[in-house]
Design a protein around this motif. Sequence first.
Motif, PDB file in Angstrom:
ATOM      1  N   ALA A 264      96.888   8.625 -68.360  1.00 36.59           N
ATOM      2  CA  ALA A 264      95.867   8.877 -67.343  1.00 36.59           C
ATOM      3  C   ALA A 264      94.534   9.192 -68.017  1.00 36.59           C
TER       4      ALA A 264
ATOM      5  N   SER B 144     100.933  -0.057 -70.993  1.00 38.88           N
ATOM      6  CA  SER B 144     101.027   1.343 -70.601  1.00 38.88           C
ATOM      7  C   SER B 144      99.882   2.131 -71.206  1.00 38.88           C
TER       8      SER B 144
ATOM      9  N   VAL C  47     100.420   3.562 -65.711  1.00 34.96           N
ATOM     10  CA  VAL C  47      99.581   4.693 -66.099  1.00 34.96           C
ATOM     11  C   VAL C  47     100.431   5.955 -66.005  1.00 34.96           C
TER      12      VAL C  47
ATOM     13  N   LEU D  79      91.759   5.392 -65.617  1.00 39.63           N
ATOM     14  CA  LEU D  79      92.991   4.999 -64.941  1.00 39.63           C
ATOM     15  C   LEU D  79      93.802   6.212 -64.523  1.00 39.63           C
TER      16      LEU D  79
ATOM     17  N   THR E  77      99.084   2.349 -61.198  1.00 37.58           N
ATOM     18  CA  THR E  77     100.269   1.640 -61.678  1.00 37.58           C
ATOM     19  C   THR E  77     100.681   0.574 -60.674  1.00 37.58           C
TER      20      THR E  77
END
Length: 134
Positions: A14, A11, A132, A90, A95
């Motif tokens: 952003a 994880s 993300v 990202l 995701t």
Amino acid sequence: QVQLAESGGGSVQAGGSLRLSCIASGSGVTSMGRYMAWFRQVGGKEREGIASIYTGGDGSSTAYADSVKGRFTISGDNQQKMMWLQMTLLQPEDTAEYYCASTYGRPNTLTPTFTLRKIVYSNWGQGIRVTVAS
């Protein structure tokens, strides 16, 4: 039989970065393959090819989906039997479950677009999750 295994998922916020790795193993496996690629899949949607690399004796070339071009970088090393996907900037829409793939027997004349198609690849990893958060 060739086995591929991904690592490096997880994880991230952003705007962040992750680096995925994939290693090949198995009896008699001496390289990753002439073509290597990363795919991703969201839920029940079609698995999407996002990056590929050709590593023949006549040089190397890469191809990227528009959705990741300029943000993701694929690399591979046949001697190490590894490939990587460096992901930067990202976004939540990145995701997905990410899969590495490779193949040995394809000719060196595949078009860049074609190298992002699932049909090219015969060896697949089990997938790794990338999330993300916004």
